[in-house]
Design an enzyme around this catalytic site. Structure first.
Site, PDB file in Angstrom:
ATOM      1  N   PRO A  89       0.900  -1.645  -0.067  1.00  0.00           N
ATOM      2  CA  PRO A  89       0.057  -0.222   0.118  1.00  0.00           C
ATOM      3  C   PRO A  89       0.932   1.781  -0.040  1.00  0.00           C
ATOM      4  O   PRO A  89      -0.180   1.941  -0.225  1.00  0.00           O
ATOM      5  CB  PRO A  89      -0.921   0.297   1.092  1.00  0.00           C
ATOM      6  CG  PRO A  89      -0.686  -1.303   1.832  1.00  0.00           C
ATOM      7  CD  PRO A  89       0.191  -2.115   1.558  1.00  0.00           C
ATOM      8  N   GLU A 116       3.433  -7.292   8.396  1.00  0.00           N
ATOM      9  CA  GLU A 116       2.566  -6.060   9.121  1.00  0.00           C
ATOM     10  C   GLU A 116       3.594  -5.333   7.806  1.00  0.00           C
ATOM     11  O   GLU A 116       3.225  -3.967   7.775  1.00  0.00           O
ATOM     12  CB  GLU A 116       3.592  -5.435  10.215  1.00  0.00           C
ATOM     13  CG  GLU A 116       2.432  -5.165  11.177  1.00  0.00           C
ATOM     14  CD  GLU A 116       1.201  -4.695  10.852  1.00  0.00           C
ATOM     15  OE1 GLU A 116       1.361  -3.435  11.023  1.00  0.00           O
ATOM     16  OE2 GLU A 116      -0.055  -5.045  11.439  1.00  0.00           O
ATOM     17  N   ARG A 154      -2.431  -8.923 -20.485  1.00  0.00           N
ATOM     18  CA  ARG A 154      -3.083  -9.062 -21.641  1.00  0.00           C
ATOM     19  C   ARG A 154      -3.307  -7.752 -22.431  1.00  0.00           C
ATOM     20  O   ARG A 154      -3.562  -7.396 -23.706  1.00  0.00           O
ATOM     21  CB  ARG A 154      -4.850  -8.510 -20.728  1.00  0.00           C
ATOM     22  CG  ARG A 154      -4.964  -6.821 -20.581  1.00  0.00           C
ATOM     23  CD  ARG A 154      -6.158  -6.415 -19.504  1.00  0.00           C
ATOM     24  NE  ARG A 154      -7.610  -7.072 -20.175  1.00  0.00           N
ATOM     25  CZ  ARG A 154      -7.424  -5.310 -21.270  1.00  0.00           C
ATOM     26  NH1 ARG A 154      -6.174  -4.491 -21.368  1.00  0.00           N
ATOM     27  NH2 ARG A 154      -8.564  -5.614 -22.388  1.00  0.00           N
ATOM     28  N   ASP A 169      -9.962  -0.228 -25.287  1.00  0.00           N
ATOM     29  CA  ASP A 169     -10.250   0.066 -23.951  1.00  0.00           C
ATOM     30  C   ASP A 169     -10.385   1.161 -23.134  1.00  0.00           C
ATOM     31  O   ASP A 169      -9.607   2.269 -23.480  1.00  0.00           O
ATOM     32  CB  ASP A 169      -9.410  -0.653 -23.063  1.00  0.00           C
ATOM     33  CG  ASP A 169     -10.095  -2.682 -23.235  1.00  0.00           C
ATOM     34  OD1 ASP A 169     -11.436  -2.185 -23.150  1.00  0.00           O
ATOM     35  OD2 ASP A 169      -9.066  -3.391 -23.214  1.00  0.00           O
TER      36      ASP A 169
HETATM   37  N1  ADE Z   1      -0.989  -4.936  -0.091  1.00  0.00           N
HETATM   38  C1  ADE Z   1      -1.791  -4.971   0.893  1.00  0.00           C
HETATM   39  N2  ADE Z   1      -2.343  -3.687   0.895  1.00  0.00           N
HETATM   40  C2  ADE Z   1      -1.937  -3.470  -0.997  1.00  0.00           C
HETATM   41  C3  ADE Z   1      -2.206  -2.514  -2.274  1.00  0.00           C
HETATM   42  N3  ADE Z   1      -3.595  -1.886  -1.212  1.00  0.00           N
HETATM   43  N4  ADE Z   1      -1.818  -2.267  -2.736  1.00  0.00           N
HETATM   44  C4  ADE Z   1      -0.788  -3.489  -2.998  1.00  0.00           C
HETATM   45  N5  ADE Z   1      -0.806  -4.367  -2.392  1.00  0.00           N
HETATM   46  C5  ADE Z   1      -1.234  -4.122  -0.968  1.00  0.00           C
END
Ligand code: ADE
Length: 260
Positions: A89, A116, A154, A169
């Protein structure tokens, strides 16, 4: 294109690759995807992949050594990768442009984190790109890696049968896709727009392009600002803005709008 995925859940990757367009391309050899079990690169009896965080705090951190060993083995068996992507994230937001960039590579390795997070020395010493699929937190990097692999593969020539469908697309030209219809021409009292039944290809193309402009303006104003628009697109945009302003005139105030 070779794709390697390092994960503690290789079956999650294999299950997703057992159906659909990407699965067929993998079977046909157009792409070559392989999942690697991170636990195979541990050297203790319990096949430990995580440990407590230095400095304390909740949650476990993924150990660096198995990750380095897995990438080293992949390099030896499958050749040096062009990119090692960590799904997190904290990464750069994944987008169509990122998908195109990765699709031009010959060999990409994905690292899926759990717990974590992953020891920072993996990001520093091994990883070339950190990618996020959105501003929400999943339980691991497997689903994000699958999302990226699907979007990237793809675009690899030969994976999607009809290459025109990839070109048209959403996002390819910075606009959302137009509405699509199939038979019957009337369903549950709703009809297909006449122009699509007209057989007039020029008109159909114009209608589709205008729908894309309208939809993008309505649903993704952030995209319309950056899209490459023709003179005809700008006219359609102006028509849409005029209509939206007109519709807005009689609109009752929404909750929270009422001022003092
Ligand atoms: N791992 C956990 N959440 C994630 C996300 N939103 N994007 C990429 N990897 C992740």
């Amino acid at each position: 294109m070779k794709v390697d995925v390092i994960t503690i859940f290789p079956r999650m990757i294999e299950a997703a690759l057992s159906e659909g367009v990407v699965a067929r391309a993998n079977e046909a050899g157009t792409i070559d995807i392989r999942a690697w079990d991170l636990r195979d690169f541990t050297d203790d009896r319990h096949r430990t992949v995580d440990d407590v965080a230095y400095g304390g705090g909740p949650g476990m951190v993924m150990k660096p050594a198995p990750m380095f060993a897995a990438v080293e083995r992949i390099g030896r068996e499958r050749g040096a990768p062009d990119a090692v992507v960590l799904m997190t994230p904290q990464g750069r937001p994944f987008s169509h442009d990122e998908a195109e960039r990765l699709s031009r590579m010959n060999h990409v390795v994905f690292i899926c984190g759990r717990y974590e997070g992953v020891d920072e020395r993996v990001a520093e010493g091994l990883v070339t790109d950190e990618l996020s699929i959105g501003d929400y937190v999943l339980t691991g990097g497997e689903l994000p890696a699958l999302v990226v692999i699907d979007a990237v593969t793809r675009l690899v020539p030969g994976v999607v049968g009809d290459s025109a469908s990839v070109v048209e697309d959403s996002f390819v030209s910075g606009l959302l896709d137009c509405p699509h219809y199939t038979r019957p021409a009337e369903f549950a009292g709703r009809t297909v727009p006449d122009v699509l039944l007209s057989g007039h290809h020029g008109e159909i193309e114009r209608w589709r392009r205008r729908q894309r402009v309208r939809r993008t303006a309505e649903r993704r104003p952030d995209l319309i600002e950056r899209a490459e628009l023709t003179a005809d697109d700008r006219q359609e945009l102006a028509r849409w803005q005029a209509e939206a302003a007109q519709a807005g005139l009689g609109k009752p105030k929404e909750k929270g709008d009422e001022g003092d």
